[in-house]
Design a protein around this motif. Sequence first.
Motif, PDB file in Angstrom:
ATOM      1  N   THR A  14       6.139 -25.711 -29.599  1.00  0.00           N
ATOM      2  CA  THR A  14       6.942 -26.498 -28.553  1.00  0.00           C
ATOM      3  C   THR A  14       8.443 -26.175 -28.543  1.00  0.00           C
ATOM      4  O   THR A  14       9.351 -26.914 -27.868  1.00  0.00           O
ATOM      5  CB  THR A  14       6.893 -27.987 -28.344  1.00  0.00           C
ATOM      6  OG1 THR A  14       6.928 -28.659 -29.368  1.00  0.00           O
ATOM      7  CG2 THR A  14       5.444 -28.225 -27.713  1.00  0.00           C
ATOM      8  N   ALA A  15       8.901 -25.484 -29.562  1.00  0.00           N
ATOM      9  CA  ALA A  15      10.257 -25.106 -29.689  1.00  0.00           C
ATOM     10  C   ALA A  15      11.028 -24.481 -28.496  1.00  0.00           C
ATOM     11  O   ALA A  15      10.282 -23.678 -27.801  1.00  0.00           O
ATOM     12  CB  ALA A  15      10.296 -24.210 -31.144  1.00  0.00           C
ATOM     13  N   ALA A  16      12.244 -25.010 -28.188  1.00  0.00           N
ATOM     14  CA  ALA A  16      12.852 -24.617 -27.103  1.00  0.00           C
ATOM     15  C   ALA A  16      13.317 -22.982 -27.125  1.00  0.00           C
ATOM     16  O   ALA A  16      13.425 -22.282 -26.459  1.00  0.00           O
ATOM     17  CB  ALA A  16      14.071 -25.574 -26.725  1.00  0.00           C
ATOM     18  N   GLU A  17      13.789 -22.511 -28.543  1.00  0.00           N
ATOM     19  CA  GLU A  17      14.378 -21.409 -28.822  1.00  0.00           C
ATOM     20  C   GLU A  17      13.281 -20.487 -29.307  1.00  0.00           C
ATOM     21  O   GLU A  17      12.276 -20.790 -30.159  1.00  0.00           O
ATOM     22  CB  GLU A  17      15.188 -21.375 -29.909  1.00  0.00           C
ATOM     23  CG  GLU A  17      16.605 -22.220 -29.576  1.00  0.00           C
ATOM     24  CD  GLU A  17      17.569 -22.158 -30.623  1.00  0.00           C
ATOM     25  OE1 GLU A  17      17.379 -21.210 -31.455  1.00  0.00           O
ATOM     26  OE2 GLU A  17      18.361 -23.266 -30.950  1.00  0.00           O
ATOM     27  N   PRO A  18      12.911 -19.137 -28.587  1.00  0.00           N
ATOM     28  CA  PRO A  18      12.004 -18.376 -28.991  1.00  0.00           C
ATOM     29  C   PRO A  18      12.236 -17.681 -30.576  1.00  0.00           C
ATOM     30  O   PRO A  18      13.556 -17.576 -30.822  1.00  0.00           O
ATOM     31  CB  PRO A  18      12.013 -17.205 -27.874  1.00  0.00           C
ATOM     32  CG  PRO A  18      13.243 -17.096 -27.344  1.00  0.00           C
ATOM     33  CD  PRO A  18      13.837 -18.636 -27.431  1.00  0.00           C
ATOM     34  N   VAL A  19      11.100 -17.284 -31.118  1.00  0.00           N
ATOM     35  CA  VAL A  19      11.390 -17.002 -32.558  1.00  0.00           C
ATOM     36  C   VAL A  19      11.655 -15.366 -32.515  1.00  0.00           C
ATOM     37  O   VAL A  19      10.879 -14.705 -31.789  1.00  0.00           O
ATOM     38  CB  VAL A  19      10.011 -17.238 -33.249  1.00  0.00           C
ATOM     39  CG1 VAL A  19      10.104 -16.521 -34.776  1.00  0.00           C
ATOM     40  CG2 VAL A  19       9.764 -18.716 -33.408  1.00  0.00           C
ATOM     41  N   VAL A  20      12.674 -14.910 -32.966  1.00  0.00           N
ATOM     42  CA  VAL A  20      13.239 -13.760 -32.969  1.00  0.00           C
ATOM     43  C   VAL A  20      13.112 -13.192 -34.483  1.00  0.00           C
ATOM     44  O   VAL A  20      13.820 -13.690 -35.296  1.00  0.00           O
ATOM     45  CB  VAL A  20      14.635 -13.469 -32.458  1.00  0.00           C
ATOM     46  CG1 VAL A  20      15.305 -12.031 -32.700  1.00  0.00           C
ATOM     47  CG2 VAL A  20      14.855 -14.088 -30.973  1.00  0.00           C
ATOM     48  N   LYS A  21      12.216 -12.113 -34.574  1.00  0.00           N
ATOM     49  CA  LYS A  21      12.017 -11.446 -35.772  1.00  0.00           C
ATOM     50  C   LYS A  21      13.052 -10.402 -35.923  1.00  0.00           C
ATOM     51  O   LYS A  21      12.902  -9.574 -35.121  1.00  0.00           O
ATOM     52  CB  LYS A  21      10.688 -11.145 -35.822  1.00  0.00           C
ATOM     53  CG  LYS A  21      10.504 -10.336 -37.290  1.00  0.00           C
ATOM     54  CD  LYS A  21       9.030  -9.828 -37.354  1.00  0.00           C
ATOM     55  CE  LYS A  21       8.841  -9.190 -38.798  1.00  0.00           C
ATOM     56  NZ  LYS A  21       7.410  -8.258 -39.020  1.00  0.00           N
ATOM     57  N   LYS A  22      13.761 -10.438 -36.761  1.00  0.00           N
ATOM     58  CA  LYS A  22      14.823  -9.404 -37.230  1.00  0.00           C
ATOM     59  C   LYS A  22      14.269  -8.250 -37.858  1.00  0.00           C
ATOM     60  O   LYS A  22      13.388  -8.472 -38.665  1.00  0.00           O
ATOM     61  CB  LYS A  22      16.036 -10.061 -38.077  1.00  0.00           C
ATOM     62  CG  LYS A  22      16.814 -10.912 -37.181  1.00  0.00           C
ATOM     63  CD  LYS A  22      18.072 -11.421 -38.123  1.00  0.00           C
ATOM     64  CE  LYS A  22      19.013 -12.527 -37.203  1.00  0.00           C
ATOM     65  NZ  LYS A  22      19.975 -12.930 -37.922  1.00  0.00           N
ATOM     66  N   VAL A  23      14.657  -6.994 -37.428  1.00  0.00           N
ATOM     67  CA  VAL A  23      14.044  -5.993 -38.181  1.00  0.00           C
ATOM     68  C   VAL A  23      14.698  -5.739 -39.550  1.00  0.00           C
ATOM     69  O   VAL A  23      15.840  -5.679 -39.868  1.00  0.00           O
ATOM     70  CB  VAL A  23      14.212  -4.712 -37.207  1.00  0.00           C
ATOM     71  CG1 VAL A  23      13.529  -3.330 -38.116  1.00  0.00           C
ATOM     72  CG2 VAL A  23      13.516  -4.866 -35.873  1.00  0.00           C
ATOM     73  N   ASN A  24      13.828  -5.854 -40.358  1.00  0.00           N
ATOM     74  CA  ASN A  24      14.210  -5.806 -41.846  1.00  0.00           C
ATOM     75  C   ASN A  24      14.647  -4.182 -42.166  1.00  0.00           C
ATOM     76  O   ASN A  24      13.704  -3.512 -41.925  1.00  0.00           O
ATOM     77  CB  ASN A  24      13.306  -6.235 -43.003  1.00  0.00           C
ATOM     78  CG  ASN A  24      13.984  -6.359 -44.291  1.00  0.00           C
ATOM     79  OD1 ASN A  24      15.089  -6.257 -44.582  1.00  0.00           O
ATOM     80  ND2 ASN A  24      13.013  -7.127 -45.155  1.00  0.00           N
ATOM     81  N   GLU A  25      15.654  -3.710 -42.709  1.00  0.00           N
ATOM     82  CA  GLU A  25      15.966  -2.586 -43.149  1.00  0.00           C
ATOM     83  C   GLU A  25      14.870  -1.940 -43.966  1.00  0.00           C
ATOM     84  O   GLU A  25      14.723  -0.649 -43.959  1.00  0.00           O
ATOM     85  CB  GLU A  25      17.358  -2.354 -43.719  1.00  0.00           C
ATOM     86  CG  GLU A  25      17.976  -0.993 -43.843  1.00  0.00           C
ATOM     87  CD  GLU A  25      19.471  -1.213 -44.141  1.00  0.00           C
ATOM     88  OE1 GLU A  25      19.714  -0.213 -44.952  1.00  0.00           O
ATOM     89  OE2 GLU A  25      20.051  -1.868 -43.533  1.00  0.00           O
ATOM     90  N   GLN A  26      14.485  -2.893 -44.739  1.00  0.00           N
ATOM     91  CA  GLN A  26      13.343  -2.325 -45.759  1.00  0.00           C
ATOM     92  C   GLN A  26      12.141  -1.773 -44.971  1.00  0.00           C
ATOM     93  O   GLN A  26      10.902  -1.392 -45.624  1.00  0.00           O
ATOM     94  CB  GLN A  26      12.970  -3.203 -46.900  1.00  0.00           C
ATOM     95  CG  GLN A  26      14.082  -3.509 -47.594  1.00  0.00           C
ATOM     96  CD  GLN A  26      13.905  -4.683 -48.729  1.00  0.00           C
ATOM     97  OE1 GLN A  26      12.928  -5.408 -48.635  1.00  0.00           O
ATOM     98  NE2 GLN A  26      14.818  -4.743 -49.584  1.00  0.00           N
ATOM     99  N   ASP A  27      11.683  -2.341 -43.720  1.00  0.00           N
ATOM    100  CA  ASP A  27      10.802  -2.216 -43.054  1.00  0.00           C
ATOM    101  C   ASP A  27      10.615  -0.635 -42.205  1.00  0.00           C
ATOM    102  O   ASP A  27       9.445  -0.228 -41.857  1.00  0.00           O
ATOM    103  CB  ASP A  27      10.246  -3.246 -41.930  1.00  0.00           C
ATOM    104  CG  ASP A  27      10.240  -4.530 -42.386  1.00  0.00           C
ATOM    105  OD1 ASP A  27       9.608  -4.708 -43.794  1.00  0.00           O
ATOM    106  OD2 ASP A  27      10.155  -5.338 -41.705  1.00  0.00           O
TER     107      ASP A  27
END
Length: 63
Positions: A14-27
């Motif tokens: 129920t978190a108000a802020e969406p979870v944003v996955k940052k693109v890791n440079e190693q990926d």
Amino acid sequence: MSNASQELNTADATAAEPVVKKVNEQDRAPMSVTIRIFIYLVAVHFFAGFLFLLFYLAGANAK
């Protein structure tokens, strides 16, 4: 499950802020490798098309 873990799961859902996955440079592969793979793929397809055309024209002339 314990009550504490259930509460954490409910709070995360129920978190108000969406979870944003940052693109890791190693990926990601380096840009030079990506460009080289793209060029190789294009070159191989052109070469395969050239061979196909040769065999197609040679087969047409054999008849």
